[in-house]
Motif scaffolding. Structure first.
Motif, PDB file in Angstrom:
ATOM      1  N   HIS A   1       0.834  -1.203   0.000  1.00 44.00           N
ATOM      2  CA  HIS A   1       0.000   0.000   0.000  1.00 44.00           C
ATOM      3  C   HIS A   1       0.868   1.252   0.000  1.00 44.00           C
ATOM      4  O   HIS A   1       1.672   1.461   0.905  1.00 44.00           O
ATOM      5  CB  HIS A   1      -0.931   0.000   1.217  1.00 44.00           C
TER       6      HIS A   1
ATOM      7  N   THR B   1       4.323  -4.998 -10.069  1.00 44.32           N
ATOM      8  CA  THR B   1       3.335  -3.949 -10.284  1.00 44.32           C
ATOM      9  C   THR B   1       3.724  -3.017 -11.417  1.00 44.32           C
ATOM     10  O   THR B   1       4.920  -2.855 -11.722  1.00 44.32           O
ATOM     11  CB  THR B   1       3.162  -3.120  -8.989  1.00 44.32           C
TER      12      THR B   1
ATOM     13  N   GLU C   1       3.496   0.071 -11.123  1.00 36.27           N
ATOM     14  CA  GLU C   1       3.974   1.316 -10.501  1.00 36.27           C
ATOM     15  C   GLU C   1       5.482   1.482 -10.599  1.00 36.27           C
ATOM     16  O   GLU C   1       5.995   2.585 -10.406  1.00 36.27           O
ATOM     17  CB  GLU C   1       3.517   1.385  -9.040  1.00 36.27           C
TER      18      GLU C   1
ATOM     19  N   SER D   1      -1.529  -4.235 -13.440  1.00 40.17           N
ATOM     20  CA  SER D   1      -2.174  -2.974 -13.114  1.00 40.17           C
ATOM     21  C   SER D   1      -3.007  -3.129 -11.843  1.00 40.17           C
ATOM     22  O   SER D   1      -2.964  -4.168 -11.184  1.00 40.17           O
ATOM     23  CB  SER D   1      -3.037  -2.512 -14.290  1.00 40.17           C
ATOM     24  N   ASN D   2      -3.775  -2.101 -11.481  1.00 38.83           N
ATOM     25  CA  ASN D   2      -4.536  -2.118 -10.237  1.00 38.83           C
ATOM     26  C   ASN D   2      -5.564  -3.246 -10.215  1.00 38.83           C
ATOM     27  O   ASN D   2      -6.446  -3.291 -11.061  1.00 38.83           O
ATOM     28  CB  ASN D   2      -5.265  -0.785 -10.041  1.00 38.83           C
ATOM     29  N   ASN D   3      -5.440  -4.131  -9.238  1.00 36.24           N
ATOM     30  CA  ASN D   3      -6.396  -5.228  -9.090  1.00 36.24           C
ATOM     31  C   ASN D   3      -7.590  -4.793  -8.241  1.00 36.24           C
ATOM     32  O   ASN D   3      -7.475  -3.930  -7.368  1.00 36.24           O
ATOM     33  CB  ASN D   3      -5.734  -6.422  -8.404  1.00 36.24           C
ATOM     34  N   TYR D   4      -8.721  -5.432  -8.483  1.00 34.50           N
ATOM     35  CA  TYR D   4      -9.896  -5.265  -7.631  1.00 34.50           C
ATOM     36  C   TYR D   4     -10.691  -6.560  -7.675  1.00 34.50           C
ATOM     37  O   TYR D   4     -10.494  -7.398  -8.569  1.00 34.50           O
ATOM     38  CB  TYR D   4     -10.760  -4.086  -8.111  1.00 34.50           C
TER      39      TYR D   4
ATOM     40  N   LYS E   1      -7.804  -0.026   0.298  1.00 33.50           N
ATOM     41  CA  LYS E   1      -7.683   0.336  -1.112  1.00 33.50           C
ATOM     42  C   LYS E   1      -8.989   0.966  -1.585  1.00 33.50           C
ATOM     43  O   LYS E   1     -10.062   0.781  -0.995  1.00 33.50           O
ATOM     44  CB  LYS E   1      -7.337  -0.904  -1.942  1.00 33.50           C
TER      45      LYS E   1
ATOM     46  N   ARG F   1      -6.178   4.998 -13.502  1.00 33.91           N
ATOM     47  CA  ARG F   1      -5.592   3.682 -13.320  1.00 33.91           C
ATOM     48  C   ARG F   1      -6.217   2.701 -14.313  1.00 33.91           C
ATOM     49  O   ARG F   1      -7.355   2.880 -14.755  1.00 33.91           O
ATOM     50  CB  ARG F   1      -5.832   3.168 -11.886  1.00 33.91           C
TER      51      ARG F   1
ATOM     52  N   TRP G   1      -7.729  -0.811 -14.511  1.00 30.38           N
ATOM     53  CA  TRP G   1      -8.300  -1.706 -13.507  1.00 30.38           C
ATOM     54  C   TRP G   1      -8.386  -3.128 -14.028  1.00 30.38           C
ATOM     55  O   TRP G   1      -8.946  -3.384 -15.086  1.00 30.38           O
ATOM     56  CB  TRP G   1      -9.678  -1.190 -13.076  1.00 30.38           C
TER      57      TRP G   1
ATOM     58  N   ASN H   1     -10.208   7.941 -10.964  1.00 28.74           N
ATOM     59  CA  ASN H   1     -10.730   7.499  -9.669  1.00 28.74           C
ATOM     60  C   ASN H   1     -12.155   7.984  -9.415  1.00 28.74           C
ATOM     61  O   ASN H   1     -12.991   7.246  -8.892  1.00 28.74           O
ATOM     62  CB  ASN H   1      -9.809   7.977  -8.543  1.00 28.74           C
TER      63      ASN H   1
END
Length: 352
Positions: A85, A133, A135, A187-190, A198, A223, A225, A258
């Motif tokens: 994080h 990542t 990032e 990339s950003n996971n969800y 998060k 981002r 997703w 976002n």
């Protein structure tokens, strides 16, 4: 068997569940330190499953890692273990250096020693899959092309810097020692079982609790997703088909700012669980001071993994986010177990 590190965390836990859902799959040794984001409740369905062996421990513990490798003789290691994080890395970078850099180093060295003792045919089958990542590539402007595997590393936070360092170690172990590695940068996971610090789970749970929905700055940070189930399927493909020493970017092909993500969640909640006053959850949106060094945009070019391995994400953002919101509505017991006093203390400190 395979050894999965960090398998009680968000992505690792989803991978373990996804892998063992196949009755013909190899067993898993699951090594997890169970820091604040590690949650054994995620793995409750595997309590009686003999193909899942959970070990509470640290990838930085050389004696333990070597013991597990020698005892279970795994044919692959998938390294999810990481502090992940960004906000926490800003407040306390030391743990990120310890786990993401020194822990990865220890895991590589233990694995290399184990691999070196295998017979030639078993050595050829062995894989060390390092999960990283997007990032590490830094930030993009609105007009920049998406990140490819050849983008230079330009990490901007203690978290991304520590992950970049771990990626470099993995690359060096391949080129120096011939150690059989592959790396994926996602990339950003969800999705389900996401620890609610998060953005997406935080917004869902705060909305349902009638709390403010905190949005950094102007909410225009973009981002890409990636639904966690798609990430799991990509890792399986790379483990089977990936070329040694290669890096594969895994993206969801879903670039969203976002604020749009938050408004989409509010719209779905308005439909599935309306507020008692019949107003929209979007009224709870609150803009807060931006975090230091906040990257403006990430975007993944996943054409290499599609071209070379034939993988594409199955979920659109609309389908994935609806599944995610529904999962949180359907699993209040898991949520209640996660939202502890220490977690509330963290939220108050971060978003006051």
């Amino acid at each position: 068997m395979i050894l999965v590190t960090g398998g009680a965390g968000f992505i690792g836990g989803n991978f373990v569940l996804d892998w063992l859902a196949n009755p013909r799959a190899e067993g898993i040794i699951n090594l997890d330190k169970l820091t604040y984001a590690g949650n054994l409740a995620t793995l409750d369905s595997l309590k009686e499953d003999s193909s899942h062996i959970f070990v509470h421990g640290d990838i930085g513990d050389k004696e333990l890692v070597s013991k597990l490798l020698n005892e279970y003789q795994p044919r692959a290691i998938i390294n999810f273990a990481a502090e992940s994080h960004v906000d926490r890395s800003i407040h306390g970078p030391a743990e990120f250096i310890q786990t993401n850099i020194l822990g990865t180093f220890n895991l590589l060295e233990c694995a290399r020693e184990y691999w070196g003792k295998l017979d030639e045919s078993t050595q050829k089958q062995f894989r060390f899959h390092h999960v990283s990542t997007d990032e590490v590539y830094g930030s993009l402007s609105l007009t920049d092309p998406a990140f490819t595997e050849t983008n230079p590393y330009e990490p901007n936070s203690p978290y991304s810097a520590s992950k970049a360092a771990s990626d470099h170690l993995v690359r060096a172990w391949f080129h120096t020692y011939g150690f059989p590695v592959v790396t994926t940068n996602c990339s950003n996971n969800y999705g389900p079982y996401h620890f609610p610090e998060k953005l997406i789970p935080l917004v869902i749970l705060n909305a349902l609790a009638g709390k403010p929905l905190p949005i950094y700055g102007d909410g225009q940070q973009i981002r890409d997703w990636l639904y966690v189930g798609d990430h799991c399927s990509a890792i399986r493909e790379v483990l089977v088909k990936g070329k040694l020493g290669e890096t594969y970017n895994i993206g969801g092909c879903n670039e969203k700012p976002n604020i749009e993500v938050v408004k989409t969640i509010c719209h779905i909640l308005d439909e599935l669980k309306p507020r008692l006053d019949a107003k929209s959850y979007a009224e709870q949106i609150t803009f807060v001071k931006d975090r230091p060094g906040h990257d403006r945009r990430y975007a993944i070019d996943a054409s290499k993994i599609e071209r070379d391995l034939g993988w594409r994400p199955a979920e659109t953002f609309d389908s994935g986010i609806r599944k995610t919101v529904q999962w949180y509505l359907d699993n209040p017991v898991w949520v209640e177990g996660v939202v502890s006093g220490s977690y509330r203390d963290w939220l108050q400190k971060q978003y006051q």
